[in-house]
Design a protein around this motif. Structure first.
Motif, mmCIF file in Angstrom:
data_model
loop_
_atom_site.group_PDB
_atom_site.id
_atom_site.type_symbol
_atom_site.label_atom_id
_atom_site.label_comp_id
_atom_site.label_asym_id
_atom_site.label_seq_id
_atom_site.Cartn_x
_atom_site.Cartn_y
_atom_site.Cartn_z
ATOM 1 N N ALA A 119 1.922 6.522 -12.329
ATOM 2 C CA ALA A 119 1.462 8.043 -11.965
ATOM 3 C C ALA A 119 -0.101 7.694 -11.751
ATOM 4 N N VAL A 120 -0.785 6.237 -12.142
ATOM 5 C CA VAL A 120 -2.095 5.858 -12.435
ATOM 6 C C VAL A 120 -3.310 7.267 -12.886
ATOM 7 N N GLY A 121 -4.116 7.608 -13.278
ATOM 8 C CA GLY A 121 -4.676 8.008 -13.926
ATOM 9 C C GLY A 121 -5.987 7.722 -14.740
ATOM 10 N N ARG A 122 -7.007 8.634 -15.238
ATOM 11 C CA ARG A 122 -7.632 8.493 -16.219
ATOM 12 C C ARG A 122 -6.865 7.267 -17.177
ATOM 13 N N GLU A 123 -8.173 7.316 -18.233
ATOM 14 C CA GLU A 123 -7.593 7.084 -19.312
ATOM 15 C C GLU A 123 -6.923 8.053 -20.256
ATOM 16 N N ARG A 124 -6.111 8.306 -21.677
ATOM 17 C CA ARG A 124 -4.916 9.640 -21.500
ATOM 18 C C ARG A 124 -5.590 10.063 -22.899
ATOM 19 N N ASP A 132 -0.471 -0.373 -2.719
ATOM 20 C CA ASP A 132 -1.016 0.242 -3.559
ATOM 21 C C ASP A 132 -2.810 1.120 -2.750
ATOM 22 N N ARG A 133 -2.835 1.835 -3.538
ATOM 23 C CA ARG A 133 -4.050 2.682 -2.909
ATOM 24 C C ARG A 133 -5.499 2.308 -4.227
ATOM 25 N N LEU A 134 -6.637 1.282 -3.525
ATOM 26 C CA LEU A 134 -7.648 1.025 -4.394
ATOM 27 C C LEU A 134 -9.029 1.432 -4.344
ATOM 28 N N ALA A 157 -6.030 3.900 -7.457
ATOM 29 C CA ALA A 157 -5.876 5.349 -7.802
ATOM 30 C C ALA A 157 -4.760 5.968 -7.094
ATOM 31 N N ALA A 158 -3.764 4.707 -7.220
ATOM 32 C CA ALA A 158 -1.936 5.141 -6.772
ATOM 33 C C ALA A 158 -1.163 3.444 -6.316
ATOM 34 N N ASP A 159 -0.412 4.316 -7.076
ATOM 35 C CA ASP A 159 0.746 2.797 -7.157
ATOM 36 C C ASP A 159 1.734 3.206 -5.621
ATOM 37 N N ALA A 160 2.016 2.187 -5.314
ATOM 38 C CA ALA A 160 3.175 2.526 -4.179
ATOM 39 C C ALA A 160 4.317 2.399 -4.492
ATOM 40 N N ASP A 161 4.816 1.875 -5.568
ATOM 41 C CA ASP A 161 6.123 2.254 -6.295
ATOM 42 C C ASP A 161 6.944 4.038 -6.624
#
Length: 809
Positions: free
Chosen positions: A308-313, A362-364, A415-419
């Motif tokens: 899901a990606v994202g900031r540190e949690r 992937d989105r970078l 920013a986003a994962d292709a999988d």
């Protein structure tokens, strides 16, 4: 629970609990609802496919995520029908503050939603609540987290008002949630995942102050994510001091589920479909597995969170009222997983040694310079030693091609994962959307019964109104009752609504009405239903445009808000004839108690209730201080939160004078009227409102029951987060100096200079408002501040008038 390991695509995915089983568990209260966001149609379908029980969306206006694509009324109608066909629920957000001039549009929006009948509306503005209750009393309402309901009194007040659910503030601990659940019956909803705001929800004014674009109106410019200069403010010393880590309640879910929460909410209407799909799936696995969440399930959920990606949690406030590590990397201002810094490359490409896997698709995002918006691209050309590859592992040096120049040293973020979304999902969504058009008509309740010797009567209900439509049975033949009911319930292409018809045991199994006449009978009922809905909408439209006929105040008062009773004496002659607002805690001050008993000016004293009372001890202290105030003969109070009406109601006294503080956020006459119905004698105009909006409000609300704050340090952030240290900081863009100060457990961030409506004071007095409020609570020298505030001219005065002279967006 976040992990940066590479997802193992060969591992079988754990199965989800069947939909019928999940629905039965939710209805029984055994499992919470899993509520997902959708800002785009593909996200709506992705969330449902991943196992969401409900989805919340925004219309094109009046929602707190106006930067999302959002949806037309036709979209919402189809989504509602599609969700209901699958046994899911759809909620619509109307969770912003509404200007007076927007009320007609709001009424039309409410009317359109009423004819769609989503499962609930999520509201913040008490004016929206009031108009929804008038126009569509049959629609459930949920109190948005923007209402700042953070304690038992707030939940009880919402319960008294007939709201179905409260979305609790994100700053609550598990113990605080348990205490609320134990003493009220209203449904509770909590956030479990997504972006954290630094300021307590509903109390952020920073974007409004800096840009005129209000976070409380869905237009936040996210100043909390920007870099502030620390120390001496020299270049190169900028840090994102207020940027929060994202919330991830996965690690505490086994403790949170037994708290009795009705709904677990995921934040993210601005996030892509793949992020929401993986987040929903992770929580679906954990919730379904409870109370036996195995290590295998936890590992699978970690992989979903990772994709899901994202900031540190962090687990946010659930584990502590002062959680460690809730603030993110001070050097990081954007969402995503940090991959590293760009290296020199060949042939227009840039090099990278990523800290996590990277693959085609992937989105970078690339942060080329601090304080500038990052630039993004999708990975198409990925090379290892000049050889094109599809994916690389963490630690491998690769080169990538971007559609812009990436200088060495630029920060690179995934920013986003292709999988994250399965192949073919987009085509599946398109097909499902095309199928969601047939069941989008709202059914209104009706009851068929014998109406006389040969008549049938259909009683139709539209909100608080009911009417009857009669049909004579004259046909010699007969049709089965079930066939007749099917016609009544199916609806007609000529009408946007239909009937949900019930019958009693007294009905005959057949009706003697020809099918053509029967369809005409249905259409007459639908026509009258449509007319009733139109009539009700027009009546509310007329009401919101109606001018107030009450006289203005005989004399506009001057009210001074002080931080402590000790400051009263320092005002000297400057404070003569002024009303004084003091904090409730002063009732325990010996000197104040003596003054209250002996002074002839007791009727000019107002006690400000503490805005935030998170703990049961806070609540008990406030209740005891109110009792002490009443024993001293004091009866004037200032309410800054919905909870305060319940707190005062619990005293049993009904002859109190209540004035609201600007933090409640009144921008329209409907909110003004609702606050007065709750018990407010005087309503203070929102501190972020503009002059045009105030003029419109005063045309439709009594000026004699309206106050305006004309001087003070606007509370840009009010937060429970225990950082940064007290002191002065500077926002670089736009250039703005702010002060940070921690008082009674709350961090308040204010502009270094106050705002002042000096040029408008005479005009406000001419309009006949009840009071002009000078807020000195954050001034270190209240006497000097008072003299400056009351002076006709002041060369030292700040130029800011907040939003008063510009249009509030």
């Amino acid at each position: 629970m976040a992990s940066h390991s590479s997802p193992d695509r060969r591992r079988p995915v754990a199965p989800l609990l069947p939909r019928k089983a999940r629905l039965a568990a939710w209805k029984s209260g055994a499992k919470p609802e899993l509520l997902a966001p959708a800002g785009r149609i593909e996200t709506f379908f992705a969330a449902l496919a991943a196992g969401a029980d409900a989805v919340y969306v925004g219309a094109q206006n009046f929602n707190a995520r106006l930067r999302a694509a959002n949806f037309s009324m036709d979209d919402i109608a189809r989504m509602t029908a599609f969700a209901h066909a699958q046994g899911r629920r759809l909620y619509v957000t109307l969770n912003t503050l509404v200007r007076q001039d927007e009320l007609p549009e709001l009424v039309r929006t409410l009317d359109a939603l009423r004819r769609i009948q989503p499962d609930a509306l999520i509201v913040q503005d008490l004016g929206v609540y009031r108009l929804a209750r008038k126009l569509a009393p049959e629609m459930p309402l949920h109190a948005s987290t923007q209402m700042t309901i953070h304690n038992l009194d707030g939940a009880l007040q919402a319960q008294r008002m007939g709201l179905e659910r409260v979305i609790l503030a994100r700053e609550l601990t598990l113990d605080e949630i348990r205490n609320i659940r134990a003493s009220c019956t209203i449904e509770l909803e909590t956030f479990v995942h997504g972006a954290h705001c630094y300021s307590i929800s509903g109390q952020c004014l920073f974007s409004s102050y800096a840009h005129g674009r209000s976070a409380n109106r869905g237009r936040c410019m996210q100043p909390c994510r920007r870099a502030f200069a620390t120390g001496n403010g020299e270049a190169g010393n900028e840090q994102a001091l207020f940027s929060m880590r994202d919330l991830n309640a996965g690690p505490v879910l086994e403790q949170l589920i037994p708290c009795g929460i009705r709904s677990f909410k995921i934040e993210g209407r601005l996030k892509p479909a793949e992020t929401i799909a993986q987040t929903v799936r992770a929580y679906r696995l954990l919730v379904d597995a409870y109370p036996r969440i195995t290590a295998e399930i936890i590992d699978e959920a970690k992989r979903c969170f990772d994709r899901a990606v994202g900031r540190e949690r962090s687990a946010g406030f659930y584990v502590s009222a002062e959680p460690a590590h809730i603030l993110g990397d001070p050097a990081e201002t954007q969402s995503g997983r940090a991959l590293g810094e760009a290296l020199p490359g060949k042939h227009g490409r840039f090099g990278l040694i990523p800290s996590a896997p990277v693959k085609a698709g992937d989105r970078l995002r690339v942060q080329i310079r601090p304080n500038e918006a990052p630039r993004g691209f999708v990975v198409r050309d990925l090379r290892l030693e000049d050889r094109v590859i599809k994916r690389c592992h963490a630690g491998q040096r690769v080169e990538l091609e971007a559609p812009f120049v990436v200088p060495a040293g630029s920060r690179v973020i995934k920013a986003a994962d292709a999988d994250a979304v399965e192949r073919g999902a987009a085509r599946l969504f398109d097909r499902q959307w095309a199928e969601a058009t047939a069941r989008s008509k709202t059914a209104f309740a009706a009851w068929l019964s014998p109406g006389g010797r040969n008549d049938l009567a259909l009683k139709v209900t539209a909100g608080a109104e009911s009417f009857r439509v009669n049909q004579r049975q004259t046909w010699a033949g007969a049709i089965p009752l079930q066939d007749a009911l099917r016609v009544l319930r199916t609806g007609s292409e000529a009408f946007a609504v239909r009937l949900d018809v019930g019958v009693g045991p007294e009905m005959d199994p057949e009706v003697r009405v020809g099918m053509t006449e029967w369809e005409a009978f249905r259409d007459r009922a639908l026509a009258q239903l449509t007319d009733a809905l139109d009539r009700q909408r027009d009546a509310v439209l007329e009401e919101v445009c109606q001018a107030a006929n009450e006289a203005p105040a005989a004399e506009t008062r001057t009210m001074i808000r002080l931080n402590a009773f000790a400051d009263v004496a320092s005002l000297g002659d400057e404070g003569a004839g002024c009303d004084v607002v003091l904090p409730l805690r002063d009732v325990e001050n010996h000197e104040f108690r003596r003054f209250a008993r002996t002074s002839s000016h007791r009727e000019r004293l107002v006690l400000a209730l503490p805005t935030f009372q998170f703990t049961t001890d806070d609540r008990a202290h406030a209740a005891e201080r109110i009792r002490q105030a009443l024993a001293l003969g004091l009866r004037r109070f200032e309410a800054s939160n919905l909870a305060h009406f319940q707190l005062l109601h619990a005293t049993g006294r009904r002859n109190l004078f209540v004035m609201t503080a600007p933090g409640i956020g009144c921008l329209n006459a409907a909110c003004h009227a609702q606050l007065r119905e709750l018990g407010a004698d005087v309503v203070t105009y929102s501190i972020e409102g503009d002059a045009e909006g105030l003029a419109g409000l005063l045309r439709c609300a009594p000026p004699a029951q309206t106050a305006v704050c004309v001087y003070g340090h606007a509370p840009l952030f009010q937060s429970r987060v225990p950082a940064p240290p007290d002191g002065e900081y500077r926002l670089q863009t736009p250039r703005l100096r702010v002060r940070v100060e921690r008082r009674e457990g709350i961090v308040t961030v204010t502009p270094a200079q106050p705002f002042h409506l000096r040029k408008h004071v005479s005009g406000l007095r001419a309009q006949g408002v009840y009071a002009l409020v000078y807020d000195l609570t954050l001034d270190p020298d209240p006497l000097r501040a008072m003299r400056r505030a009351l002076a006709a001219e002041d060369p030292e005065a700040a130029a800011s008038t907040f939003n008063f002279e510009r249009h509030l967006e």
